[in-house]
Every structure is written in C-alpha cells, then in structure tokens.
Design an enzyme around this catalytic site. Structure first.
Site, short mmCIF file in Angstrom:
data_model
loop_
_atom_site.label_atom_id
_atom_site.label_comp_id
_atom_site.label_asym_id
_atom_site.label_seq_id
_atom_site.Cartn_x
_atom_site.Cartn_y
_atom_site.Cartn_z
CG HIS A 118 -0.25 0.04 2.54
ND1 HIS A 118 0.27 1.19 3.10
CD2 HIS A 118 -0.02 -0.94 3.46
CE1 HIS A 118 0.79 0.93 4.27
NE2 HIS A 118 0.64 -0.37 4.52
CB CYS B 201 2.11 -3.46 5.22
SG CYS B 201 0.53 -3.97 5.91
#
Length: 305
Positions: free
Chosen positions: A245, A263
């Site tokens: 992201h 992440c």
C-alpha cells in the site's frame, strides 16, 4: 450459425480441438485439455479451447465433452471464484465455497470439474470445512482458458499475462516482470525487526483505494505501538493483514530499511501504479528477509506448502 459456432468449427478443422472421452484426473489424458473430474461418462459438460492470441480481449470458447457421473452431496455450492468471464493472475487458485461444513470431502471434490487449455496438472486441498480449492502445481501459464463445473452449472475464466512481483529484502526493492520482462522497479520498506514480513509466495487478493487498518484486530493496541489509520491503494497479500500500500510517511525509509508492521510500504506514486497495473491472483514473492517462511496456511498462502 453463430459466431461462436463458426469459430469452434474453424478451430476444429484446423486441428486445434482435441476432445477426450470422459474427463479424468490427469490433464494429459485429455490431450490438450486438463481436468479434475473423475472417470465416468454420463451427461455433458464443457472444455475450453486454447485462447486466441489476443486472449485478454475475447471470451473463452468451449466445446461439449462427455461428463463424469458426479455424486449428490448435502452441501450446496454458495460461491465460486474466479467469477464468470474474469481474467486473473497466474497464481490465482479456484475457490469453491459450500453453504455448510462438508463431511465427505472426497465426494465434494468429485462434484467439481476443472478443465484447462493448455493442459495443466494440479491438486485439490481444503482451507476449511466449507472451502475447497484447486490450483496448478506450478503457476498457470499466461493466457490459460479454464472451465469450472460446480453446483450443477459451469462457467469460464482465463489467466492474463504472467505479472510477477518480487520484493528483495537485500535491496529493499520490488521488481515487477510481465511475461519475463522487467516493467517496473519500486523502492519499498517491509516489516521491521519486531514484525518481519514472512518470506514466500503471496498473491494479490481484495483491494480498495482506501483501506482502514486497525492493529487491534490482530492484538496490538494503539497505545502499545499499534495504529488505526486509513491507507490508500491497498492490495491484500494475506488474510492476517499483510498489504502492499501507499505509505507517504516512510518514503525516506523505502529502499533503505524496514519500518512497517509487516506490510510492504510504497510511495504514493508506486502504490497507485501497482494498484492500476496488477490484478487479483498476480503473485507477489518476498525473498531474503529476516522473517520465517510464509508456510502456515492463512488464506493466501496456497503456494507455500
């Protein structure tokens, strides 16, 4: 004669159509078609034809084939993914969800038929008492045509280009290839020491332009170093919350060090590129990181066992 009938007839005349007798478990037994069905010869289902050269722009063409006798089971098929006429990445499994727990798994598997062009061998496996999956032993070939028979009906889908992304923790970069050619390189930051990103093969799942991330959902309170925020251009890589992201707050760290909770952080520009240029089922591979192997099945760990 319909356009599809004419196309099928033309391909048959050209010698491109090879229809086996009844579908069987070994793809090679059907010539140019693969199947997960069991032996038998009752009814008619469909098998796909090899995709035309512009496989992303036209529907999958099919031909009728003799069907095996499929058992009746109490559970009903609630959903099948990929959906009809969808184009997915080369790591996407076929996912069949039943409306209740399945006691006789072998019988449930025999109710499902998967045929491919070109021929692809694969395997069934269960991720829960209600979800059956099938995947090839290796990534799908680009442009594979697939028919799925489940719940008494069939539909088709196909795979697109082989778009494969690799994050190398030695360089802190993501390299994206399309059919073997490098198309994009991005600086990135993965999980820091306390939360190292697992090594292994992930694949793109659910995505959204805005994703609400709350670390308390996996046991880390905000006042203990957690977070409760919205990120942009998020693509899920694992059921336990690993996303790739946009992370504008870590741009200075990207390409240099790992600072996330697991992440894959990208710049806003690169995250938007990844979101726009990849699809569900495209593989994402993490190598050379300090984390353990992504071997425990969590919903998107299909390729690690």
């Amino acid at each position: 004669m319909s356009r599809r009938t004419r196309s099928t007839a033309a391909l048959a005349v050209a010698g491109l159509v090879v229809v086996g007798l009844s579908p069987v478990a070994s793809a090679q037994s059907l010539g140019s078609f693969g199947s997960s069905g069991s032996a038998g010869a009752l009814g008619v289902e469909t098998a796909p034809l090899p995709a035309p050269s512009l496989f992303g722009l036209s529907p999958v063409l099919t031909v009728p084939v003799p069907a095996p006798q499929r058992p009746a089971i109490e559970a009903q098929v609630a959903s099948v993914y990929p959906t009809a006429d969808e184009t997915v990445g080369v790591a996407q499994p076929v996912m069949v969800t039943f409306d209740r727990p399945v006691a006789d798994r072998a019988a449930a598997e025999a109710t499902v038929g998967i045929r491919t062009a070109p021929a692809v061998d694969g395997k069934y496996y269960w991720v829960s008492d209600t979800e059956l999956r099938w995947r090839p032993h290796e990534f799908w070939p680009a442009g594979t045509s697939v028919t799925v028979w489940a719940g008494g009906t069939g539909h088709t889908f196909r795979t697109g280009d082989a778009v494969i992304s690799t994050y190398d923790d030695n360089t802190h970069e993501v390299t994206v290839t399309r059919n073997g050619e490098v198309v994009h390189t991005m600086k990135a930051s993965a999980g820091r020491d306390a939360y190292p990103t697992y090594n292994g093969i992930y694949y793109n799942g659910w995505r959204a332009r805005e994703v609400h991330m709350d670390s308390s959902t996996w046991g880390l309170a905000r006042d203990a170093g957690g977070y409760d925020t919205v990120v942009n251009d998020g693509v899920r890589l694992s059921y336990d919350g690993i996303f790739i992201h946009s992370a504008p707050w870590s741009v200075a760290d990207q390409g240099v060090r790992n600072v996330s909770h697991g992440c894959i952080n990208l710049s806003p520009e690169d995250a938007a590129w990844y979101y726009d240029n990849t699809r569900n089922g495209d593989p994402f591979i993490v190598v050379n990181g300090p984390g353990r192997q992504f071997g425990d099945f969590d919903g998107q760990g299909d390729w690690n066992y």
